[in-house]
Every structure is written in C-alpha cells, then in structure tokens.
Design an enzyme around this catalytic site. Structure first.
Site, mmCIF file in Angstrom:
data_model
loop_
_atom_site.group_PDB
_atom_site.id
_atom_site.type_symbol
_atom_site.label_atom_id
_atom_site.label_comp_id
_atom_site.label_asym_id
_atom_site.label_seq_id
_atom_site.Cartn_x
_atom_site.Cartn_y
_atom_site.Cartn_z
ATOM 1 N N ASP A 259 -8.459 -8.853 4.059
ATOM 2 C CA ASP A 259 -8.285 -7.893 4.796
ATOM 3 C C ASP A 259 -9.313 -7.689 6.085
ATOM 4 O O ASP A 259 -10.311 -6.931 6.033
ATOM 5 C CB ASP A 259 -8.111 -6.599 4.210
ATOM 6 C CG ASP A 259 -7.723 -5.577 4.928
ATOM 7 O OD1 ASP A 259 -7.177 -5.774 6.225
ATOM 8 O OD2 ASP A 259 -7.594 -4.517 4.635
ATOM 9 N N GLU B 28 -12.658 -2.294 12.131
ATOM 10 C CA GLU B 28 -12.488 -1.449 10.839
ATOM 11 C C GLU B 28 -13.679 -2.190 9.834
ATOM 12 O O GLU B 28 -14.414 -1.277 9.485
ATOM 13 C CB GLU B 28 -11.305 -1.832 9.964
ATOM 14 C CG GLU B 28 -11.174 -1.154 8.766
ATOM 15 C CD GLU B 28 -9.717 -1.151 8.181
ATOM 16 O OE1 GLU B 28 -8.996 -1.827 8.880
ATOM 17 O OE2 GLU B 28 -9.919 -0.743 6.862
ATOM 18 N N GLU C 229 0.827 -1.272 -0.148
ATOM 19 C CA GLU C 229 0.073 -0.194 -0.041
ATOM 20 C C GLU C 229 0.705 1.236 -0.017
ATOM 21 O O GLU C 229 0.595 2.133 0.849
ATOM 22 C CB GLU C 229 -0.948 0.084 1.051
ATOM 23 C CG GLU C 229 -1.712 -1.100 1.220
ATOM 24 C CD GLU C 229 -3.127 -1.292 2.342
ATOM 25 O OE1 GLU C 229 -2.573 -0.729 3.329
ATOM 26 O OE2 GLU C 229 -3.951 -1.735 2.170
HETATM 27 O O1 GCW Z 1 -6.979 -3.304 6.748
HETATM 28 C C1 GCW Z 1 -6.006 -2.181 6.077
HETATM 29 C C2 GCW Z 1 -6.547 -0.865 6.337
HETATM 30 C C3 GCW Z 1 -5.489 0.110 6.379
HETATM 31 C C4 GCW Z 1 -4.222 -0.456 7.091
HETATM 32 C C5 GCW Z 1 -3.732 -1.886 6.251
HETATM 33 C C6 GCW Z 1 -2.343 -2.606 7.098
HETATM 34 C C7 GCW Z 1 -2.568 0.351 8.556
HETATM 35 O O2 GCW Z 1 -7.522 -0.315 5.615
HETATM 36 O O3 GCW Z 1 -5.553 1.200 7.067
HETATM 37 O O4 GCW Z 1 -2.923 0.292 7.309
HETATM 38 O O5 GCW Z 1 -4.755 -2.817 6.125
HETATM 39 O O6 GCW Z 1 -3.068 -3.698 7.495
HETATM 40 O O7 GCW Z 1 -1.725 -2.191 6.753
#
Ligand code: GCW
Length: 662
Positions: free
Chosen positions: A349, A377, A270
């Site tokens: 995720d 989240e 990311e």
């Molecule tokens: O779940 C996603 C999130 C990001 C997060 C990323 C990760 C810290 O939306 O906000 O970044 O994963 O786990 O690195």
C-alpha cells in the site's frame, strides 16, 4: 498573481521578437475544446508577451507571419499533436480537438520556458490511453488521506461547480490528464446517491466543464447500491433482478450525464461490499456492471486492492502481499472487454519502497491500469517534501517478462504488450481547496509530473521537475538549481530516515504519520516487520510465504535468493540477522544507523539551501514552504531517533561511529 493558477501562472517575461510578434490565431474549428485552446493561448500571450491575439477563421496571407494555426489533420493518435514553425507561423496539427488543446498547452509551455520560436518542431502522441486522477473526496467535504484542505468538488453533500472547477480542468488538460474520478472509492452515505436524480443536474454541469477540456468524468460506485438505495434486498451479480436493476440504472445515468466515462469500484476490500457476499467472483461482479454500461461506451475500472484486513499477527502463513495476485490471476481472461483492472504499484500500500505488484506480468488477458498515489499518505503527507516521479519511473521501467524480455510495466499499461487500448495510469490525487492546491507548494510537482509522465513516460524525472519549477516560479537560475536539488533528493532522503530496506509501515496507526515501529506489529492489517533481538524482515522466499515465486523468472529467483535480492528490498523478502552483510558491504544494523543519520543530514542541507532562496520566491510561498521545511527537519530527527533507538535496544549492537542513540 494567484497561487491558484499553479504552473499556469503566466508571468510577464522577456521574449524574442518572433514570440512578441505573434498576433493572430487562425482556425476553422468551432468545437468547444478548440475554443478553449484558443482562449488559453490568448490569456497566455496577453499576460506573458502583452499581445492581445486576434481570433479569426481565415488562413494567413502568403507573406504573413506571427500566426498560430490550429488545424485538424489525420495521422496522429487520439490526443497527439504536431507543433511546428513554418515561415514565421506556428502550426498545431492534431487528429482531434483534444490534440489541438494539448498542442496549445505545449506551445504555452515553450513560451514559458523561453524556447526558440524558429525551427520549433515537436511531435507527441500520448503513450498511455487513460491518464486519470482518483479523488478520495467525500461528499461532506472531507478528503480521505487529503493533506491540502477540504474538497473543492463537494460540500455538505452538494456538488460544487465554480471558477475553481474550471481552473482544475485547465490544470489537468495542460498536462494531458483525460479522466477524473471525483469521489472516494469508499462510497458511503450521500455518495451512493450520485447515480440518482438527486445529483444529475450538477453532474451534468461538471461533466460539461470537464468535457470542454477533453476530460471524462468518472464516479466511484457502491457495489451494494441496489440495496442501499432501498430498491432490492440483494446485490448478487448472478441474479436476474439485480442485473436488470443495474441496466435500468445505468441507462438513466448515461442519458442524464453526457460525457460520463464510467465507474471506479472498490469491492470486497476493507469492509466495502462486493460479490464475495454471494459466493461470487470479482469477474462476476465486474462483468455484471460492465454489461450495464456497455451500450454507452462506459468503462468499469475494478480495483485489485483486495486483501484480508482481519489477519492474526501470529499467523506467519497468510501474506497480505500475495492477496492481489491470489485473488485475480485465476480470473485472467474472464473479464469483459470494457473492464479494466486497476493495480497499485506495489503489493502492499503505497509505502516509500515496495517491489512492483506481481499482477503486472501475472495477468496476460486483462486490461490494466497502474495506480499510484500522489497524495503522500505514507511519504510525508505533503508536510515533508517527497517528489515521487523518480519512484514512478522505476516502477514503469520494471521488466515483468510478461511476454518477452522487453515487457516492462510501461509496455503493459501503455497497451503495447497485449495490444490493449483500455489501459494507462491513475494517481490518487493530492489536491484540496488550499490556495495552492497541494498544501506544500512543492507537492504540485507530483501532480504536474504525474500527468506529464502518463503522457510521455520517456521524459526524465529531472526534466519534468525542471519544467515545473520554471513554469511555476520563473527563470531565476538559483531558484531552479536549489529546488531541483531538493526535489531530486527528496524521495531518497525520505526513504533514508523512514522504515529501512523495503520493510515499510512503522507509522502511527490510522493516520499514518510519524514513526511508530511497532504501530502495526500486533494488529490485524497484515503489515509486520517481525523484528526480534536477532534480526528483522519477512520471509517471503520459498521457505516463507512463497511470495517471491509469484514473479516471472528471472525475477522470482532474484528475489528468492538472499544473495541476489536487491538491498533496498531485502527486508521485504527475507528475514535476516542484524549482522547480515548487504551488497554495500555494511551490516543491516549499520546500514540502519548510517542511513538514518545521513538522511537527516540531507534534509538539513535541503533546508539550508532553501533558506538561501529568501527574496527570490513569492514571499507567501516562501513562508509556507519554510514552515513545512522546519517541521520536516525536526520530524526527520524524530524518525531517525525512534528507529535507531528501537534497533539499538533490540539488537544491543552499537553504532560503529559512536553517534548519539538513545
Ligand atoms: O492506502 C489505504 C488507505 C485508505 C484507502 C485504501 C484504498 C480509500 O489508508 O484510506 O481507502 O488504501 O486504497 O482503498
């Protein structure tokens, strides 16, 4: 009494004569951790039984009763303890001070739960060596995916060390957590400077507070630090200059910050920098830093959350679910002994339902940590109640067949499968500076449950919920029954009104809250449902992306075949017509309608029962929860109606029961 004490609120209660008769703590130990164990016992007894315990270094006289003995003795694992009653005294024996502290908290728990004093005999060794929290706190005070206020570690690029830090450390130690990463894995700006003298003084203080409670301080690291700190022009892990830089830097950091456990690193993910820039592997990157921290016993925890976040939604070949596996299995065995790979519970995720990450079972020669997210989240952001321990239990119980038929995820991350000691479990933390730590009062059950689970994975989700409720809200039977009902049904309810059958996502982009079926459908994140007028789901079988084949048999075949794939993950693995019949006998479309209507009914029942607790809970907490429950009730309807309407319009198939769809 303040909500900031969470489950360590020591309310006065009726206790038996033996409990009331406890008057002295005897110990010859003089270490800081033991001192804090004794201090905690004194606070607890003075507030619960009203007795001010005397602290002394002598052993009890022959006929004396009512003493608590803290004593080091061999025979237990690191952090393990034996708490037992003998001739009217309570003895805590452990091989190290952390064990004495955990034993003291166990004793306090028994007191809070109103357990019998006579015959007490509890023996526990922590099952997972590393039991960690990962905070995604930024140094400006904001928290990435934080739903309970701002950071209590950082404000305006400064580190905070105060009363709250101490309470935080007590809470962690009370459930056996022994490591905490205080800053976000997305390390930017000031956070890159945490490994410079700008922050050493405060880090030292913080580390000392943690150390007093058997907790190791960890930091997230910026892989490109040599560049971003303005000292080098490259971060190539094979460059001598870069390697030397890390060695010098790490020497300084470990000298300046005693008790530092090591670093957590998110690289090539990311948009974060990593070894890919230099055509190098994750093993090259991790090993370079591991070498630099090795002389100080430091650990490098390297995240496996690596995927292409610039995907084309038209591309049916690339599969984000495969990426962790594809990036790391080829490197198995190449990582240094002080590197631990940290793997999210699922391949995507933190969705409400995902299969277990295929790296569990895929890796055989790498240290592994299981990463879960107690920050909700994707599971209601601490406005909806969602007790996640039942989900974590399922993940831990999943059999990977890594080496034999008993190799569950729990076996692997406890170190039993591959005889490892650098392994365990980490949770993305759900805390902030809200008075009650977690925004939703019931979200604290996830913090509590996570720590307890990592220490003792055999404990049931219900048992942990029960303990937490009694410790937090006292012994009212009605409160216990209702909150237990709510917690134990909450994940199920959330899943019912959320994205169906394991497909996930369907949330509003960026902030990830609230329904939006196509929110991510034409985006670059690799998170699609592929619904059209005929059917829905992602084909991850051998005819599709082949993801199902990444598991060891018999799991690979189980997921690959439509007939044997479990209902709850059907759309994760297969694209099927809406008329496809599930094992339950329902069609997919009817399942979607039914679960969405029933999920809302379940929430209504939860809220109604909660309202019956008025007057039985602290007024402020009751109001705070009520407000959230009312929102959840409405918001669950929004989920139900958007999902049902979307699929009714796509499929044109009516609900058999003729309920209202828009
Ligand atoms: O779940 C996603 C999130 C990001 C997060 C990323 C990760 C810290 O939306 O906000 O970044 O994963 O786990 O690195």
């Amino acid at each position: 009494m303040g909500f900031e004490q969470a489950w360590l609120v020591y309310a006065k209660r009726e206790v038996s004569a033996q409990w009331a008769g406890v008057h002295t703590i005897c110990t010859e130990q003089r270490g800081r951790i033991t001192e804090h164990a004794a201090a905690e016992l004194r606070t607890a007894f003075s507030q619960i039984t009203g007795e001010e315990l005397i602290l002394c270094s002598r052993l009890p006289e022959t006929e004396e009763t009512g003493c608590i003995l803290l004593k080091l003795a061999d025979g237990r694992r690191e952090g393990g303890y034996h708490l037992y009653e003998e001739k009217g005294n309570l003895r805590i024996e452990a091989s190290d001070e952390a064990g004495l502290l955990y034993g003291a908290f166990e004793l306090i728990k028994q007191l809070q739960l109103g357990s019998a004093f006579d015959g007490m005999d509890i023996c526990k060794d922590p099952v997972m060596p590393l039991r960690m929290l990962n905070h995604w706190d930024n140094m400006d005070g904001s928290i990435e995916r934080g739903y309970s206020g701002e950071s209590f570690f950082f404000d305006h690029n400064e580190i905070l060390v105060d009363e709250r830090t101490v309470t935080y450390a007590r809470l962690l130690a009370s459930v056996g957590i022994n490591g905490a990463v205080i800053n976000n894995v997305n390390v930017k700006d000031a956070a890159t400077w945490l490994i410079t003298d700008r922050y050493f003084e405060k880090l030292r203080q913080l580390s000392a507070v943690f150390g007093d409670y058997g907790i190791r301080l960890f930091l997230s690291l910026n892989y490109a630090a040599p560049i971003e700190l303005g000292e080098l022009t490259s971060a190539d892990p094979l460059s001598e200059e870069v390697r030397e830089w890390w060695k010098r830097r790490m020497k300084l950091v470990f000298e300046q910050v005693p008790n530092l456990g090591g670093f957590l690193i998110k690289a090539d993910s990311e948009g974060r920098p990593g070894p890919f820039t230099y055509g190098r592997t994750h093993a090259d990157g991790a090993n370079m830093i591991a070498e630099a921290v090795k002389p100080y016993g430091g650990l490098i925890i390297w995240r496996c959350f690596v995927y292409n976040c610039m995907q084309d939604w038209r591309d049916y070949q690339t599969d984000r679910a495969r990426s962790g596996y594809d990036n790391f299995t080829g490197l198995d065995g190449l990582f240094h002994d002080n590197v631990i790979l940290q793997i999210k519970n699922g391949p995507m995720d933190f969705q409400v339902r995902e299969p277990v990450h295929p790296l569990f079972g895929g890796l055989k020669a790498s240290n592994q940590i299981l990463e879960v997210q107690i920050a909700q989240e994707y599971t209601g952001q601490q406005r909806h109640v969602c007790y996640l321990i039942p989900m974590f239990k399922e993940v831990l119980a999943f059999c990977t067949y890594a080496a034999g038929a008993d190799d569950t995820v729990e076996e692997i991350v406890s170190g039993r499968t591959f005889r490892q000691t650098k392994c365990g479990m980490a949770a993305v933390a759900n805390t902030g500076n809200d008075e009650n730590w977690t925004g939703h009062d019931l979200a604290a059950a996830n913090l509590y449950g996570f720590g307890r689970l990592a220490f003792e994975p055999s404990a049931s989700a219900e048992e942990l919920a029960r303990e937490w409720i009694i410790r937090t809200f006292g012994g009212d039977k009605e409160v216990l029954e209702v909150l237990l009902f709510i917690l134990m049904n909450s994940w199920k309810a959330y899943e019912m009104y959320n994205a169906p059958l394991g497909i996930g996502w369907m949330v509003n982009p960026n902030y990830h809250y609230g329904p939006n079926v196509d929110g991510y459908e034409y985006d670059r994140w690799g998170t699609y449902h592929r619904a059209d007028h005929m059917g829905i789901g992602v084909d991850r079988s051998r005819n599709g992306t082949g993801y199902a084949g990444l598991y060891r048999e018999p799991n690979a075949s189980m997921y690959d075949n439509l007939e044997s794939c479990p209902d709850e993950l059907l759309l994760f693995f297969h694209h099927v017509p809406y008329t496809h019949r599930l094992k339950s006998g329902k069609t997919v479309i009817q399942h979607i309608y039914d679960t969405h209507f029933e999920g809302v009914e379940l929430v209504d029942e939860m809220v109604e029962r909660f309202e019956g607790l008025e007057g039985r809970l602290p007024e402020k907490a009751y109001r705070r929860m009520l407000e959230r429950f009312r929102h959840q009730k409405e918001h669950a309807r929004e989920w139900r109606d958007q999902i049902n309407t979307y699929f009714y319009r796509k499929s044109g198939i009516a609900d058999e029961k003729g309920r209202k769809i828009y």
